[in-house]
Each structure stands twice: as C-alpha cells, then as structure tokens.
Scaffold this motif. Structure first.
Motif, PDB file in Angstrom:
ATOM      1  N   UNK A  60       0.822  -1.216   0.000  1.00  0.00           N
ATOM      2  CA  UNK A  60       0.000   0.000   0.000  1.00  0.00           C
ATOM      3  C   UNK A  60       0.860   1.272   0.000  1.00  0.00           C
ATOM      4  N   UNK A  61       2.197   1.087  -0.041  1.00  0.00           N
ATOM      5  CA  UNK A  61       3.076   2.252  -0.044  1.00  0.00           C
ATOM      6  C   UNK A  61       3.333   2.842   1.329  1.00  0.00           C
ATOM      7  N   UNK A  62       2.821   2.168   2.376  1.00  0.00           N
ATOM      8  CA  UNK A  62       3.002   2.670   3.748  1.00  0.00           C
ATOM      9  C   UNK A  62       4.097   1.875   4.464  1.00  0.00           C
ATOM     10  N   UNK A  63       4.669   2.488   5.477  1.00  0.00           N
ATOM     11  CA  UNK A  63       5.702   1.824   6.271  1.00  0.00           C
ATOM     12  C   UNK A  63       5.094   0.636   7.002  1.00  0.00           C
ATOM     13  N   UNK A  64       5.721  -0.529   6.864  1.00  0.00           N
ATOM     14  CA  UNK A  64       5.308  -1.726   7.601  1.00  0.00           C
ATOM     15  C   UNK A  64       6.095  -1.735   8.914  1.00  0.00           C
ATOM     16  N   UNK A  65       5.452  -1.226   9.966  1.00  0.00           N
ATOM     17  CA  UNK A  65       6.152  -1.044  11.239  1.00  0.00           C
ATOM     18  C   UNK A  65       6.590  -2.364  11.861  1.00  0.00           C
ATOM     19  N   UNK A  66       5.806  -3.409  11.628  1.00  0.00           N
ATOM     20  CA  UNK A  66       6.160  -4.716  12.191  1.00  0.00           C
ATOM     21  C   UNK A  66       7.464  -5.217  11.562  1.00  0.00           C
ATOM     22  N   UNK A  67       7.539  -5.108  10.235  1.00  0.00           N
ATOM     23  CA  UNK A  67       8.765  -5.530   9.523  1.00  0.00           C
ATOM     24  C   UNK A  67       9.959  -4.687   9.948  1.00  0.00           C
ATOM     25  N   UNK A  68       9.734  -3.368  10.030  1.00  0.00           N
ATOM     26  CA  UNK A  68      10.826  -2.478  10.429  1.00  0.00           C
ATOM     27  C   UNK A  68      11.267  -2.817  11.846  1.00  0.00           C
ATOM     28  N   UNK A  69      10.293  -3.050  12.715  1.00  0.00           N
ATOM     29  CA  UNK A  69      10.584  -3.407  14.106  1.00  0.00           C
ATOM     30  C   UNK A  69      11.444  -4.651  14.199  1.00  0.00           C
ATOM     31  N   UNK A  70      11.152  -5.634  13.346  1.00  0.00           N
ATOM     32  CA  UNK A  70      11.930  -6.876  13.342  1.00  0.00           C
ATOM     33  C   UNK A  70      13.387  -6.599  12.966  1.00  0.00           C
ATOM     34  N   UNK A  71      13.604  -5.636  12.046  1.00  0.00           N
ATOM     35  CA  UNK A  71      14.965  -5.260  11.632  1.00  0.00           C
ATOM     36  C   UNK A  71      15.751  -4.650  12.790  1.00  0.00           C
ATOM     37  N   UNK A  72      15.095  -3.745  13.512  1.00  0.00           N
ATOM     38  CA  UNK A  72      15.841  -2.897  14.453  1.00  0.00           C
ATOM     39  C   UNK A  72      15.759  -3.359  15.898  1.00  0.00           C
ATOM     40  N   UNK A  74      16.458  -5.998  17.840  1.00  0.00           N
ATOM     41  CA  UNK A  74      17.571  -6.591  18.593  1.00  0.00           C
ATOM     42  C   UNK A  74      18.929  -6.024  18.199  1.00  0.00           C
ATOM     43  N   UNK A  75      18.950  -5.039  17.320  1.00  0.00           N
ATOM     44  CA  UNK A  75      20.228  -4.560  16.797  1.00  0.00           C
ATOM     45  C   UNK A  75      20.395  -3.055  17.004  1.00  0.00           C
ATOM     46  N   UNK A  76      21.160  -2.682  18.028  1.00  0.00           N
ATOM     47  CA  UNK A  76      21.339  -1.250  18.323  1.00  0.00           C
ATOM     48  C   UNK A  76      21.885  -0.448  17.139  1.00  0.00           C
ATOM     49  N   UNK A  77      22.751  -1.068  16.318  1.00  0.00           N
ATOM     50  CA  UNK A  77      23.322  -0.341  15.174  1.00  0.00           C
ATOM     51  C   UNK A  77      22.238  -0.028  14.146  1.00  0.00           C
ATOM     52  N   UNK A  78      21.333  -0.972  13.932  1.00  0.00           N
ATOM     53  CA  UNK A  78      20.228  -0.751  12.993  1.00  0.00           C
ATOM     54  C   UNK A  78      19.268   0.309  13.536  1.00  0.00           C
ATOM     55  N   UNK A  79      19.037   0.258  14.850  1.00  0.00           N
ATOM     56  CA  UNK A  79      18.155   1.251  15.469  1.00  0.00           C
ATOM     57  C   UNK A  79      18.770   2.647  15.340  1.00  0.00           C
ATOM     58  N   UNK A  80      20.082   2.712  15.533  1.00  0.00           N
ATOM     59  CA  UNK A  80      20.785   4.003  15.392  1.00  0.00           C
ATOM     60  C   UNK A  80      20.689   4.519  13.951  1.00  0.00           C
TER      61      UNK A  80
END
Length: 198
Positions: A60-72, A74-80
C-alpha cells in the motif's frame, strides 16, 4: 516563542496530562505524531528508510512497522541507523510547525516527547514538566493496561530511564498517582507558570 517540554514514562499518564493541557488552551506538539508524519507515503523520510531497510514498505506504499521493528529490535546499530534518518526529519518538521504557530500569533508551545531527557532535548527547553508516579503504581498500571505479568512489566520499565531520574531534570513535577482532579489542579498550575514566562 516559548517552548516547554513535557515528558513522562510508560503508563505514567503523560497522554492524560497532554490532553488536560490542550483543554486549557495549550498548543501541544506531539513528537510521536511528528514521527509518524515524516514517514507518510511520498515523504523523503520514507524514501530514505526504504533505501536503507529494503522490504519495509508494504504494497500500500506505507511503512510496515512490524517488519521495520523486526529489523531494528535486537540490533542497536540498525536502530541508530533508523534514528539517524528519522530524528533530523522530526526536528525539521517540529521547526516548521513552530514557525506556523508563531505566524498564528501563538507565543507558548508545549513539546510532548517521550524521550525528552534521554535525547538531551530537555536542555533546549525553557522548562520541563515531568509526569511522575511512584514506580509501583507505574508497574501496576502497566500490567493492567497491557495485560502483562510482573516480569514483563519490569522488563519494559527497565528499558526506560526511571521516572525518578527524569524528575531530577524537571522544572515542574506533576504527580499523577492520585485522583484525576488532583492531577488537573497541578496541570493548571504548571500551565499558568509556563504562561508567566515572557
């Protein structure tokens, strides 16, 4: 333009205090709302996130927060890396909204930011209101609100700067452990004190 910070912690009642301030006529800018606005479809923020984190924009062109959350998560560098994209966008939008309010003749603004102290933003404010409750009250409210057990609630509280530590940076402390009427009286006093600036 006089800008004041409002912060608290999970289940401290910050959104209740924010609502009370609005009812008193305060113009409140909410950092969480701004953070959602800067990643709306078509924004530079979303474009940069999709380039840095492939696959986090849904069909739908919107941010998938669940997917993004999975990326960041457990990983402080990704969150940064995410924060390095989002924070400057939020800051720019905040300044844009401040200018628009100033053009309307608004002289006092409250900036509602969950991580005001942690990000060091409190030092740029003319005063800071911290919504405070005793830790046991905070934990009980969190368990009731989110259906958590004691260990889960404790883990969430551990992940945040303690309210007692935030309180050390407060110009005003709003004790939200009592009845709503007691909180409202404190909020009214804080808003009067903010208006007395300038």
């Amino acid at each position: 333009m006089h800008v004041f910070g409002l912060t608290g912690g999970i289940a401290s009642g910050k959104s209740t205090v924010s609502r009370m301030l609005r009812e008193l006529g305060a113009r409140v800018l909410d950092a969480d709302v701004l953070a959602r606005e800067v990643v709306e479809p078509g924004t530079p923020g979303l474009q940069r996130i999709s380039e840095r984190f492939p696959g986090v924009v849904g069909p739908d062109g919107r941010l998938d927060r669940v997917r993004l959350g999975a990326h960041i998560f457990a990983d402080p560098a990704e969150r940064a890396a995410l924060n390095a994209i989002v924070h400057p966008e939020v800051r720019a939008l905040f300044l844009q909204k401040l200018q628009a309010l100033e053009a309307e003749g608004v002289t006092h603004v409250v900036y509602d930011v969950p991580l005001l102290i942690e990000t060091g933003l409190h030092s740029a404010m003319e005063g800071v209101a911290v919504v405070w409750v005793p830790r046991e009250v905070q934990k009980a409210r969190l368990m009731a609100r989110d259906g958590l057990d004691a260990a889960q609630a404790e883990a969430r509280l551990q992940a945040q700067l303690a309210l007692d530590d935030k309180r050390a940076h407060a110009t005003w402390v709003i004790d939200n452990s009592g009845a709503p009427d007691a909180t409202r009286l404190q909020v009214e006093a804080v808003w009067r004190a903010m208006l007395a600036h300038g």
